[in-house]
Write an enzyme that holds these catalytic residues in place. Structure first.
Site, short mmCIF file in Angstrom:
data_model
loop_
_atom_site.label_atom_id
_atom_site.label_comp_id
_atom_site.label_asym_id
_atom_site.label_seq_id
_atom_site.Cartn_x
_atom_site.Cartn_y
_atom_site.Cartn_z
N HIS A 341 0.81 -1.22 0.00
CA HIS A 341 0.00 0.00 0.00
C HIS A 341 0.84 1.27 0.00
CE1 HIS A 341 -3.30 -2.71 1.00
NE2 HIS A 341 -4.08 -1.75 0.56
N GLY A 342 2.05 1.18 0.50
CA GLY A 342 2.86 2.39 0.50
C GLY A 342 4.16 2.16 1.24
#
Lengths: 495, 450
Positions: A341-342
């Site tokens: 996701h990041g």
């Protein structure tokens, strides 16, 4: 009445960094309208259709992220060729070598753009290094199409899927614009067989598409963007200046914002694909109705969790190598999911948190308990309690997911636990009335069961065409109104 | 049944096309005025239409509303402090002189900074205080409440409070006289507050400010682990009670069971140097400040001896696109009048509103009313013959806030009003730099006149 400025018109067709093309951009409406016109005229001619759609997809990609469009072309060329090579190679170890090469290259590109600065940060923090950060912009959609590339190549390697014969088919699959930016992550085995089939949609599919697109608009533009811009963004921006109650409400608000934003975008993507005669599997299934974290992951971003299951959890050994390894595999899978996701410790922590929760749930199940909290004589109340508990655990995770730093996350938790000030509830609700009305509507809509939802869907399907046209227009009109609406700033709470 | 087998691929085109055509038509028509006023005009072609003329710029108020003199105490540079009271006893020059002499004569210099959420949490004021103290001496944060909803923000110390009943500007059913920040606290059963300074510059004095009470107050103080009990009379409107003096305070805990003892706050300070007391109240337009009685101000000033009063309001007075602020003017005039009566002959500095953003056609820009509000604040200072500092101009003027929120380095919060930690430091430094530049300007101009 003013005329159209030709220069501005031409300029609008170019990529602008500050104004990337999204489904909720007004430009998209024109783009999509023009596309549909061409599509309706030319869909019967198979080659023309495929080339046209690919061209539209690449242009869409260019409008979102400029010349990074080159990356998707490059990775399509690479993965198409290497998959064919893997398919043709008979020697097992050569096959494996090719696969490893493909995985390294795909992940390498993703890592370079997404994680380089994160690791530079670690080196700078833990060593005495002082490496400058790279000025990298993340190519839009790279997280999604990298996973699509990987699953395609791995499926070919496993012999589960015959590679496509024509390069254009592969490029078509990879760049298909509805799902390009925010998913769902589409499996080649589901999608590629649809490419050469002449698109056909029935009245029912038109209605289903309309239902999904309008539901997506309501979720994304009406609920998510409004709650976010008017409330959530300000609280998360600086939790220490807000009371615990404001922070708690911002967490509930964010739970709605992220769900509506993400699932709304997915719904629009699936709806658009449906209108073009393509079926993409549903990506969200009322996730906050889940009574356990395991169930949550069967309902939240389904295309990602099933991808992780098939290409990470199972290859790691899944649940076949004893209970300790199962827990370990669950944890690692979720950690990777979080990191996907990041690039930050917060996302890793969030993934880890869910990994631990899944492991704990599994352990609890192994003792024959289905729920953490069992209320006597009332299976229904037990289930409701489990849903509320699960929701709050997910919310706890969202705090880490949303905050930029650990410090902010802890501050948020600290404010909620030590500085709640519940007496402010009335003035908070009064100050942000439209926000809380929308939030309540959001949760009520979310709690609706499938049967009622299907009834509404059927209602739209049964609408005669003129009514469908009008209904779509009204949704767009409301969305534009809300997009332009003033920001709410209740002075007594804010300043 | 026939329809079911037919391909309806053209229907989506009809649906989308219909919406485009309708929106296209709408974008060439003006909305009827009246009941539809709350609806925005929809113009999906706005981006590609010929622009009729330049987009409406902010028309700044006439230049002459900012009085500019070539010499004397009103500098040409509009980012410096203009003193409209230069010929009065309470000219800001007296404050500059006190700053310069504090190191020699050892007299404390004290500033009261009144404001709203812009200075809440002591982030901006902390930076100003630190800068002043590093140049002129001083150790300690000054006046503090015994309980704060934004206690987490204080960078200089930790505050832990329990069992206080708070009355304030907005919740004061018994009309108690409120302290300078608009708060008053009563102990509940067994109240406690603990302050732990986090810096190396430790305060050496702790004083408690209490209100009028018919019975004696008893407070147990624990300084650096050593406990002592103090009993005192609290029969004035404002009473100062020394809790600790002489030893550097690493940690101070105050307990009291005197449920009839109203408390305004405490002060942590040293025995010399500069102190800046933050008196902020969220949402205050300045109207709330009228509730602070001049007797309280006078009572407090008996002990604290202020040398400068700063009045910084404005962000709550902004009404979208409004260009006049008559009620704000009236309120500020009253506040300044009250302060003069309460604090006596002390220079007053009006600080203008900061820049504030508003969403125009989906993009943030300076709220159009801001330059007018600044001009109004300038006028208020002029009519009341007090000093004025144009923070809006000093920040960078029009659209600064957009740059501060959207730039590579982020200085302001996404509400386009408040500062983040970096922005607070920037504004604090800006204030300090401009204050020093204004002081130099003043000192130079009086030496020329001599």
């Amino acid at each position: 009445m003013q005329g159209i400025d030709l220069h501005k018109l031409l300029d609008a067709l170019l990529y602008h960094e500050k104004d990337p093309l999204l489904f909720n951009s007004s430009f998209f409406l024109f783009f999509f309208g023009f596309f549909l016109l061409i599509y309706v005229i030319g869909y019967r001619f198979s080659t023309l259709r495929i080339y046209l759609l690919t061209l539209f997809s690449l242009y869409f990609f260019y409008k979102t992220c400029g010349w990074y469009v080159g990356f998707i072309l490059l990775s399509a060329v690479f993965d198409y060729n290497i998959s064919n090579l893997i398919y043709k190679t008979e020697n097992k170890s050569s096959k494996k070598l090719l696969l490893v090469g493909s995985v390294i290259l795909n992940l390498g590109l993703l890592f370079y753009f997404k994680y380089t600065n994160f690791f530079i940060g670690i080196l700078n923090d833990f060593g005495s290094h002082n490496i400058n950060y790279l000025k990298l912009a993340l190519p839009v959609g790279i997280s999604f199409y990298t996973f699509e590339n990987l699953s395609y190549t791995i499926d070919v390697y496993r012999g589960e899927f015959k590679p496509v014969k024509k390069f254009i088919d592969y490029l078509f699959f990879l760049s298909f614009f509805p799902k390009l930016m925010m998913g769902p992550i589409v499996r080649a085995s589901d999608f590629i067989p649809q490419i050469n089939r002449e698109p056909f949609i029935s009245e029912k599919q038109v209605g289903e598409g309309l239902y999904l697109i309008t539901a997506g608009i309501v979720k994304k533009v009406i609920i998510s963007d409004f709650i976010n811009a008017n409330y959530v963004i300000n609280i998360f921006d600086n939790p220490s200046t807000h009371t615990g109650l404001e922070c708690l409400m911002a967490v509930y608000g964010y739970a709605m914002v992220i769900y509506c934003d993400f699932s709304g975008y997915s719904d629009i993507a699936i709806g658009i694909a449906k209108w073009m005669g393509f079926d993409i599997n549903i990506n969200f299934l009322s996730p906050y109705q889940s009574a356990s974290i395991a169930e949550f992951w069967r309902r939240w971003h389904i295309s990602l969790s099933s991808w992780l299951k098939d290409y990470v959890y199972i290859p790691l050994g899944g649940n076949r190598k004893g209970s300790f390894n199962t827990y370990k595999n669950l944890f690692i899978t979720m950690l990777i999911g979080g990191f996907w996701h990041g690039a930050s410790w917060n996302f890793l922590f969030w993934g880890g948190l869910h990994g631990i929760a899944l492991a704990v749930e599994r352990l609890r199940n192994s003792f024959g308990r289905k729920h953490l909290l069992v209320l006597p004589y009332s299976p229904k109340a037990t289930k409701v309690a489990a849903i509320i508990l699960t929701f709050h655990f997910v919310c706890l995770g969202w705090i880490f997911f949303r905050c930029d730093t650990f410090a902010d996350s802890w501050m948020m938790l600290k404010q909620i636990t030590t500085n709640l000030q519940p007496k402010l509830l009335r003035s908070l609700l009064q100050g942000y009335l439209p926000v809380f009305i929308l939030l309540t509507i959001g949760f009520i809509l979310h709690a609706i069961n499938e049967k009622t939802e299907n009834k509404f869907k059927q209602l739209i399907i049964n609408m005669p065409l003129p009514l469908k046209m009008f209904y779509f227009f009204i949704c767009i009109y409301i969305a534009i109104q809300l997009k332009q609406a003033d920001i709410i700033k209740p002075i007594y709470l804010q300043f | 049944m026939m329809t079911k087998s037919k391909n309806k691929l053209w229907q989506p085109f009809m649906i989308v096309g219909y919406a485009i055509v309708l929106l296209f038509i709408l974008s060439f028509f003006k909305l009827p005025t009246g009941s539809l006023n709350s609806l925005e005009k929809i113009d999906i072609l706005a981006d590609i239409k010929k622009t009729p003329a330049q987009p409406k710029p902010i028309i700044p108020p006439k230049k002459d509303s900012f009085v500019q003199l070539n010499n004397g105490p009103i500098p040409k540079d509009s980012t410096l402090i203009a003193d409209y009271g230069y010929d009065a006893d309470d000219a800001i020059g007296t404050f500059y002189k006190k700053l310069d002499s504090t190191k020699n004569d050892g007299k404390k210099v004290r500033i009261a900074y009144f404001g709203d959420s812009f200075i809440e949490g002591d982030e901006i004021t902390d930076e100003i205080r630190l800068q002043l103290q590093s140049l002129f001496g001083g150790n300690g944060i000054g006046f503090l409440p015994v309980q704060s909803s934004v206690s987490a923000l204080y960078t200089q110390l930790n505050i832990k409070s329990s069992n206080w009943i708070e009355y304030n500007f907005r919740e004061n059913p018994y009309k108690y006289p409120l302290g300078p920040s608009g708060h008053l606290f009563y102990p509940y059963i067994d109240a406690e507050v603990e302050y732990v300074p986090k810096t190396n510059w430790l305060p050496t004095e702790a004083k408690l400010y209490s209100g009028k009470s018919a019975v004696k107050g008893t407070v147990r103080t624990t300084v650096n682990g050593k406990s002592a009990a103090i009993t005192f009379n609290s029969n004035q409107l404002v009473n100062e009670n020394i809790l600790s003096s002489g030893t550097p305070i690493n940690n101070i805990k105050i307990n009291t069971k005197s449920e009839d003892l109203p408390i305004y706050g405490i002060s942590l300070e040293g025995n010399k140097g500069v102190y800046l007391d933050n008196y902020s109240f969220r949402g205050n337009t300045s109207i709330l400040t009228q509730q602070i009685s001049k007797d309280i101000m006078a009572g407090l000033n008996n002990y604290l001896h202020y040398d400068l009063i700063i009045v910084h309001y404005g962000i709550n007075a902004v009404e979208h696109d409004k260009q006049t602020f008559p009620w704000f003017e009236t309120s500020m005039n009253t506040v300044i009048r009250n302060m003069r009566k309460g604090f006596g002959s002390v220079p007053i500095l009006v600080v203008s509103t900061s820049d504030m953003g508003y969403k125009y056609n989906g993009k943030y820009a300076t709220e159009k009313g801001i330059p007018y509000l600044v001009a109004t604040q300038n006028k208020i200072a002029r009519t009341n013959k007090v000093a004025f500092w144009n923070l809006y101009e000093a920040m960078g003027g029009e659209n600064t806030i957009t740059k501060w929120v959207e730039g590579d380095t982020v200085f302001a919060a996404k509400d386009y009003i408040h500062m983040n930690v970096k922005g607070a430091k920037k504004v604090g430094d800006l204030f300090f730099d401009k204050l020093m530049a204004s002081k130099n300007y003043y000192m130079n101009s009086i030496s020329k006149h001599k």
